[in-house]
Design an enzyme around this catalytic site. Structure first.
Site, short mmCIF file in Angstrom:
data_model
loop_
_atom_site.label_atom_id
_atom_site.label_comp_id
_atom_site.label_asym_id
_atom_site.label_seq_id
_atom_site.Cartn_x
_atom_site.Cartn_y
_atom_site.Cartn_z
N LYS A 1 -4.76 12.80 -16.72
CA LYS A 1 -4.78 13.75 -17.84
C LYS A 1 -3.38 13.86 -18.47
O LYS A 1 -2.79 12.87 -18.80
CB LYS A 1 -5.33 15.09 -17.38
CG LYS A 1 -6.56 14.98 -16.46
CD LYS A 1 -7.74 14.30 -17.12
CE LYS A 1 -8.94 14.30 -16.19
NZ LYS A 1 -10.00 13.42 -16.58
N TYR B 1 -14.11 22.28 -12.03
CA TYR B 1 -14.50 20.93 -12.46
C TYR B 1 -15.71 20.48 -11.64
O TYR B 1 -15.66 20.45 -10.41
CB TYR B 1 -13.31 19.97 -12.28
CG TYR B 1 -13.65 18.51 -12.46
CD1 TYR B 1 -14.31 18.06 -13.59
CD2 TYR B 1 -13.31 17.59 -11.48
CE1 TYR B 1 -14.64 16.72 -13.74
CE2 TYR B 1 -13.62 16.25 -11.62
CZ TYR B 1 -14.29 15.83 -12.75
OH TYR B 1 -14.61 14.50 -12.89
N ARG C 1 0.84 -1.19 0.00
CA ARG C 1 0.00 0.00 0.00
C ARG C 1 0.89 1.26 0.00
O ARG C 1 0.51 2.28 -0.53
CB ARG C 1 -0.94 -0.03 1.21
CG ARG C 1 -2.33 0.47 0.83
CD ARG C 1 -3.24 0.55 2.02
NE ARG C 1 -3.65 -0.75 2.51
CZ ARG C 1 -3.93 -0.98 3.80
NH1 ARG C 1 -3.82 -0.02 4.69
NH2 ARG C 1 -4.32 -2.17 4.18
N1 PLP Z 1 -9.35 17.84 -11.45
C1 PLP Z 1 -9.70 18.26 -12.67
C2 PLP Z 1 -9.40 19.69 -13.05
C3 PLP Z 1 -10.30 17.41 -13.59
O1 PLP Z 1 -10.62 17.85 -14.82
C4 PLP Z 1 -10.57 16.07 -13.19
C5 PLP Z 1 -11.23 15.13 -14.11
O2 PLP Z 1 -11.69 15.47 -15.19
C6 PLP Z 1 -10.22 15.68 -11.89
C7 PLP Z 1 -9.61 16.58 -11.06
C8 PLP Z 1 -10.50 14.28 -11.42
O3 PLP Z 1 -9.54 13.40 -11.89
P1 PLP Z 1 -9.77 11.81 -12.03
O4 PLP Z 1 -10.73 11.58 -13.14
O5 PLP Z 1 -8.39 11.29 -12.27
O6 PLP Z 1 -10.33 11.33 -10.72
#
Ligand code: PLP
Length: 383
Positions: free
Chosen positions: A203, A105, A53
């Site tokens: 991303k 987001y 972990r």
């Molecule tokens: N932060 C931002 C700016 C995002 O665009 C996203 C997802 O689109 C996230 C966090 C969440 O990431 P994850 O999909 O890896 O959980």
């Protein structure tokens, strides 16, 4: 050459490799073992290898690299961006307040709203790009955590990180910046005064749309917040998989090149469509018509990223027609991959999200810019 003197591009190109004296492997091995043996005296055969972990060499290599890129004292990988954000949210206790940037987001907003409702943590949402509003909210609520997203998704608004950090000092609040849209090669929130920076590694850090991951980095390893977050990753177990960590490290090797091409493509694309007769506006911090351009220029030292939104001069139906007519852009959510994506964001997030029906969110990839422009040109001709 000492690793600490190398440019990020060079560190990235060699990510995780060349350090195994037994094999000399240029690429690090995947470490799938979940557990590690002890000797006859019940001592660990290898200190730091107890249970996976926490004790995964690939996590450590990747975290070390990401910390170096951020100028951080330490980093922790998580199973996803949201798992990382959840650990940050849980630093706040019942009765304390979180100041959350509005219009970010939608998944983050919904998560904070649902969780604070159940846990007795107070949530205040504020347009953090309005410094007067931010200052008033900090004075009124003395938050424990100020959570920003720079630039914001999907409006590409740019909050002033240094100013927010200065204001937050008055009440000792922790400032965390979600910088997913730009990567540490473009902006380093810790150097601007933030305490924590978080990325969805799903991303651009990974960049190939094939890994879910998240990473949090700290400017102060000895802070109580960091002790909690590191412990929380272990206790709550939102750990990235071994194979995913390996893929992420592999993806990171080309980050500098990908960012360079995606920056250039996005900049040219935004400039081209900014004055288009069928486009109301292009939301991209790299163009001078963008409201946050000057601040973005000051905060982002390596370009402006690959995320942008385009408001179609027409109706929601027209915007949907455009998405349907695109051939090269794929109709899919997410961002930061090598392939360009288009998203009708309101359809994904719902009418309560406050996202206009005419907004198309674009993630610009590494294709040839002429192909991207001609694909959008012919799609805009569809209405
Ligand atoms: N932060 C931002 C700016 C995002 O665009 C996203 C997802 O689109 C996230 C966090 C969440 O990431 P994850 O999909 O890896 O959980």
């Amino acid at each position: 050459m000492a690793r600490s003197t190398l440019h990020p591009d060079s560190l990235l190109a060699h990510a995780g490799g060349g350090s195994d004296p037994q094999t000399g492997a240029v690429v690090p091995p995947i470490q799938p073992s979940t557990t590690f043996v002890r000797d006859e005296n019940y001592e660990l055969i290898s200190s730091g290898h107890l249970y996976s972990r926490d004790d995964n060499d690939l996590f450590r290599k990747t975290e070390g690299l990401l910390a170096a890129l951020e100028g951080a004292e330490d980093s922790r990988l998580f199973a996803s961006g949201m798992a990382a954000i959840a650990a940050i949210m849980r630093t706040v206790r019942p009765g304390e307040t979180i100041l959350l940037q509005s219009g970010i987001y939608w998944g983050t907003t919904v998560f904070f709203r649902r969780n604070t409702e159940r846990t007795g943590v107070r949530l205040v949402e504020v347009d953090a790009t309005d410094l007067d509003a931010l200052s008033a909210a900090i004075s009124e609520h003395s938050p424990k955590l100020v959570f920003l997203e720079v630039p914001s998704n999907p409006f590409l608004k740019v909050a002033d990180i240094r100013a927010a950090a200065d204001l937050a000092k008055s009440c000792g609040a922790t400032v965390c910046v979600d910088a997913t849209a730009v990567t540490p090669l473009i902006m380093k929130p810790l150097a601007l005064g933030a305490d924590l920076v978080v990325h969805s590694a799903t991303k651009a850090l990974n960049g190939h749309s094939d890994v879910l991951g998240g990473v949090v980095s700290t400017s102060r390893k000895d802070s109580p917040d960091w002790t909690f977050i590191a412990q929380e990753r272990h206790d709550a177990g939102a750990v990235i998989g071994s194979f995913e960590a390996w893929l992420l490290l592999r993806g990171l090797r080309t980050l500098a090149l990908r960012v360079e091409r995606m920056n250039a493509n996005a900049q040219a694309f935004a400039a081209h469509f900014d004055a288009h007769p069928k486009v109301e506006s292009v939301l991209y911090p790299g163009i001078s018509s963008h409201i946050g351009h000057d601040l973005a220029k000051a905060q982002m030292t390596g370009g402006y990223g690959s995320l942008m939104s385009l408001l179609v001069k027409g109706s929601k139906a027209d915007a949907l027609k455009v998405t349907g007519a695109l051939n090269l852009f794929q109709r899919a959510t997410s961002l930061g991959g090598v392939e360009s994506l288009v998203e009708h964001r309101e359809t994904i997030e719902g009418p309560n999200s406050g996202i206009p029906g005419t907004l198309l969110r674009l993630s610009i990839g590494i294709e040839h810019i002429d192909d991207l422009i001609s694909d959008m040109e012919q799609a805009l001709a569809a209405f």
